[in-house]
Design an enzyme around this catalytic site. Structure first.
Site, PDB file in Angstrom:
ATOM      1  N   ASP A  96       4.108  14.538   1.161  1.00 17.02           N
ATOM      2  CA  ASP A  96       5.066  14.197   0.109  1.00 17.02           C
ATOM      3  C   ASP A  96       4.366  14.291  -1.238  1.00 17.02           C
ATOM      4  OD1 ASP A  96       3.433  11.921   0.356  1.00 17.02           O
ATOM      5  OD2 ASP A  96       4.916  10.997   1.691  1.00 17.02           O
ATOM      6  N   ASP A 119       3.897  12.729  -4.980  1.00 19.36           N
ATOM      7  CA  ASP A 119       4.108  11.600  -5.881  1.00 19.36           C
ATOM      8  C   ASP A 119       3.926  12.093  -7.310  1.00 19.36           C
ATOM      9  OD1 ASP A 119       4.363  10.088  -3.603  1.00 19.36           O
ATOM     10  OD2 ASP A 119       2.299   9.374  -3.633  1.00 19.36           O
ATOM     11  N   ASP A 161      -7.504   4.228  -5.628  1.00 20.58           N
ATOM     12  CA  ASP A 161      -8.559   3.794  -4.705  1.00 20.58           C
ATOM     13  C   ASP A 161      -9.807   4.678  -4.672  1.00 20.58           C
ATOM     14  OD1 ASP A 161      -7.022   5.717  -3.448  1.00 20.58           O
ATOM     15  OD2 ASP A 161      -6.589   4.528  -1.658  1.00 20.58           O
TER      16      ASP A 161
HETATM   17  P1  ATP Z   1      -1.175   9.855   2.742  1.00 15.77           P
HETATM   18  O1  ATP Z   1      -1.440  11.311   2.901  1.00 15.77           O
HETATM   19  O2  ATP Z   1      -1.531   9.047   3.956  1.00 15.77           O
HETATM   20  O3  ATP Z   1       0.175   9.520   2.194  1.00 15.77           O
HETATM   21  P2  ATP Z   1      -2.041   9.073   0.160  1.00 15.77           P
HETATM   22  O4  ATP Z   1      -3.389   9.173  -0.517  1.00 15.77           O
HETATM   23  O5  ATP Z   1      -0.944   9.866  -0.418  1.00 15.77           O
HETATM   24  O6  ATP Z   1      -2.274   9.408   1.670  1.00 15.77           O
HETATM   25  P3  ATP Z   1      -0.369   6.790  -0.242  1.00 15.77           P
HETATM   26  O7  ATP Z   1      -0.395   5.484   0.474  1.00 15.77           O
HETATM   27  O8  ATP Z   1       0.803   7.671  -0.117  1.00 15.77           O
HETATM   28  O9  ATP Z   1      -1.688   7.543   0.219  1.00 15.77           O
HETATM   29  O10 ATP Z   1      -0.677   6.464  -1.767  1.00 15.77           O
HETATM   30  C1  ATP Z   1      -0.501   7.415  -2.821  1.00 15.77           C
HETATM   31  C2  ATP Z   1      -1.616   7.257  -3.874  1.00 15.77           C
HETATM   32  O11 ATP Z   1      -1.576   5.945  -4.433  1.00 15.77           O
HETATM   33  C3  ATP Z   1      -3.033   7.407  -3.342  1.00 15.77           C
HETATM   34  O12 ATP Z   1      -3.412   8.760  -3.289  1.00 15.77           O
HETATM   35  C4  ATP Z   1      -3.834   6.597  -4.313  1.00 15.77           C
HETATM   36  O13 ATP Z   1      -4.074   7.335  -5.503  1.00 15.77           O
HETATM   37  C5  ATP Z   1      -2.908   5.461  -4.653  1.00 15.77           C
HETATM   38  N1  ATP Z   1      -3.121   4.294  -3.796  1.00 15.77           N
HETATM   39  C6  ATP Z   1      -2.537   4.043  -2.604  1.00 15.77           C
HETATM   40  N2  ATP Z   1      -2.930   2.881  -2.082  1.00 15.77           N
HETATM   41  C7  ATP Z   1      -3.790   2.353  -2.976  1.00 15.77           C
HETATM   42  C8  ATP Z   1      -4.532   1.135  -3.022  1.00 15.77           C
HETATM   43  N3  ATP Z   1      -4.484   0.266  -2.019  1.00 15.77           N
HETATM   44  N4  ATP Z   1      -5.312   0.919  -4.119  1.00 15.77           N
HETATM   45  C9  ATP Z   1      -5.365   1.807  -5.120  1.00 15.77           C
HETATM   46  N5  ATP Z   1      -4.697   2.965  -5.127  1.00 15.77           N
HETATM   47  C10 ATP Z   1      -3.913   3.238  -4.083  1.00 15.77           C
HETATM   48 MG    MG Z   2       1.164   9.777   0.231  1.00 18.95          MG
END
Ligand code: ATP
Ligand code: MG
Length: 424
Positions: A54, A56, A126
């Protein structure tokens, strides 16, 4: 210091992997005078040549302004973290306003709604690999955190001091292991040390958030390596003490094989992984089997279905004893059904023959999918699985024909077809 900007000639991101609707959202926000970028996991995925799940988007527009621009496509959600969901058909895009965080203090973060600049926005994320912006109009990458270099070095580093960042939000420790499992990246020394040092802080996090990360990892196609890391790091012991204990026993060390089977299937399913109860059963089924062995088989008894269901429920209780995130009822109810049905698909004695009546059971498809995982673990079950799968296909086909004789208005053929496709 300004960001590093990498232009289209510096990278080989495939522009076809960028969702045209995400591009449209960025474009629309910019036309209205705001800053907007694609951000986070999708930028990381594009750079490592994985198709993002997805997209963002981060923007200078405030939630209400986003709502005004996209109006009926848009709903505002969240309290701890307010953001906009923009819908295009079945797809939902998360659009969030640049925000600033308290990155220095070690207090647990409870509210995260203070607006900021693009730079502040990535500094509160993160890991460096998750802290990149992508401009889909010029195809450039904007890097305030050194994420570009870390992706190329295959290195996971927290943005800022890992000790502080893990104390602020202990779920980040699980996320670290998730990215290590999924991408095979190595973990920077400081983050490794901080994780070992602060692992027990995980117990302060919201169980719902932990469970969500765990369930997402079961779906990821990298569940095997992930649980392995959870166990090695000592975090599994804190979250699921009974499971961590069981994994060390001879009966328990089959669990990684079930997870590997599920991973193999999920890797072929892309965006529609196996259902969560089927995946959760990989952790529970071996415990049920051990329970049935010690309660019945070792005493020369064969349990009947009611006793099997009781053993299954008691195995779940054991598993959840002292556990932080428990499975919600909607998952455990289906899981109990599909696990106890395994003993009808593969009866404990040849005298107890199955009855094809079970084909009509509501959750039969899930039971069959779990049998497929078992057949990947134990080759002796392949033939049994193939036979049941054929019976089920014939059954659903007949069912389908039946509908043809009595065409109902709006009847969708797809429903029947997809339940067949999913298992094959
Ligand atoms: P996935 O592919 O599993 O969705 P993702 O990196 O996109 O991995 P998400 O949970 O969708 O993870 O979160 C989107 C973004 O938000 C992350 O890439 C990161 O930049 C930020 N993020 C998510 N969780 C946290 C957290 N606990 N603390 C700080 N930043 C976070
Ligand atoms: Mg994600």
């Amino acid at each position: 210091m300004g960001p590093k900007v990498y232009s289209v000639s510096d990278h080989d991101i495939d522009p076809n992997l960028v969702d045209p609707d995400a591009l449209n959202i960025v474009h629309t926000l910019r036309k209205a005078g705001f800053i907007a970028y694609i951000v986070g996991g999708s930028v990381r995925d594009l750079l490592v040549k994985k198709t993002p799940k997805d997209f963002d988007i981060s923007t200078s527009a405030l939630p209400e302004e986003i709502k005004d621009i996209f109006n009926r496509r848009c709903i505002l959600i969240g309290r701890r973290f307010r953001l906009a969901h923009i819908r295009y058909g079945h797809k939902i895009f998360e659009v969030s306003t640049f925000r600033t965080g308290e990155n220095e203090g070690s207090d647990l973060i409870l509210q995260d709604n203070t607006w900021g600049t693009p730079e502040q926005d990535v500094l509160r994320r993160d890991f460096t690999v998750n802290g990149l912006f992508y401009d889909p109009e010029t195809h450039s990458i904007i890097d305030y955190v050194g994420g570009w270099e870390d992706i190329h070095k295959k290195l996971l580093r927290t943005i800022g001091n890992p000790e502080i960042r893990f104390k602020q939000d202990p779920v980040r420790m699980i996320r670290l292991l998730k990215f290590r499992a999924r991408f095979g990246f190595s973990i920077d020394q400081a983050a490794k040390k901080a994780l070992i040092h602060h692992r027990s802080e995980i117990l302060k996090s919201s169980p719902a958030r932990i469970l969500e990360e765990i369930l997402r990892m079961l779906e990821s196609g990298a569940a095997g390596p992930f649980f392995n890391l959870l166990s090695e790091s000592g975090i599994l012991e804190l979250l699921y003490p009974a499971l961590a204990e069981f994994l060390k026993t001879t009966d328990g060390n089959v669990i990684p094989y079930y997870l590997a089977g599920a991973d193999k299937i999920n890797q072929g399913l892309g965006k529609n992984p196996l259902e969560r109860p089927v995946l959760a059963a990989c952790l529970l089924f071996p415990i049920v089997q051990q329970e049935i062995k010690s309660q019945f088989l070792d005493r020369q008894k064969v349990p009947h279905l009611g006793e099997i269901i009781m053993a299954t429920t008691s195995a779940i209780k054991k598993f959840e004893f002292g556990a932080l995130p428990r499975f919600p009822r909607r998952i455990s109810a289906i899981m109990i059904g599909l696990i106890s049905n395994q003993y009808r698909l593969t009866p404990l004695t040849s005298k107890r023959q199955h009855h094809p009546r079970i084909l009509r059971q509501r959750d039969f498809a899930e039971a069959l999918k779990f049998l497929k995982i078992r057949a990947l673990v134990d080759k002796n079950l392949i033939e049994t699985y193939t036979n049941w799968n054929k019976l089920y296909k014939d059954h659903t086909r007949k069912h389908h024909k039946h509908h043809h004789h009595h065409p109902a208005p709006n009847h969708s053929q797809n429903e029947n077809q997809s339940s067949v496709e999913h298992v094959s």
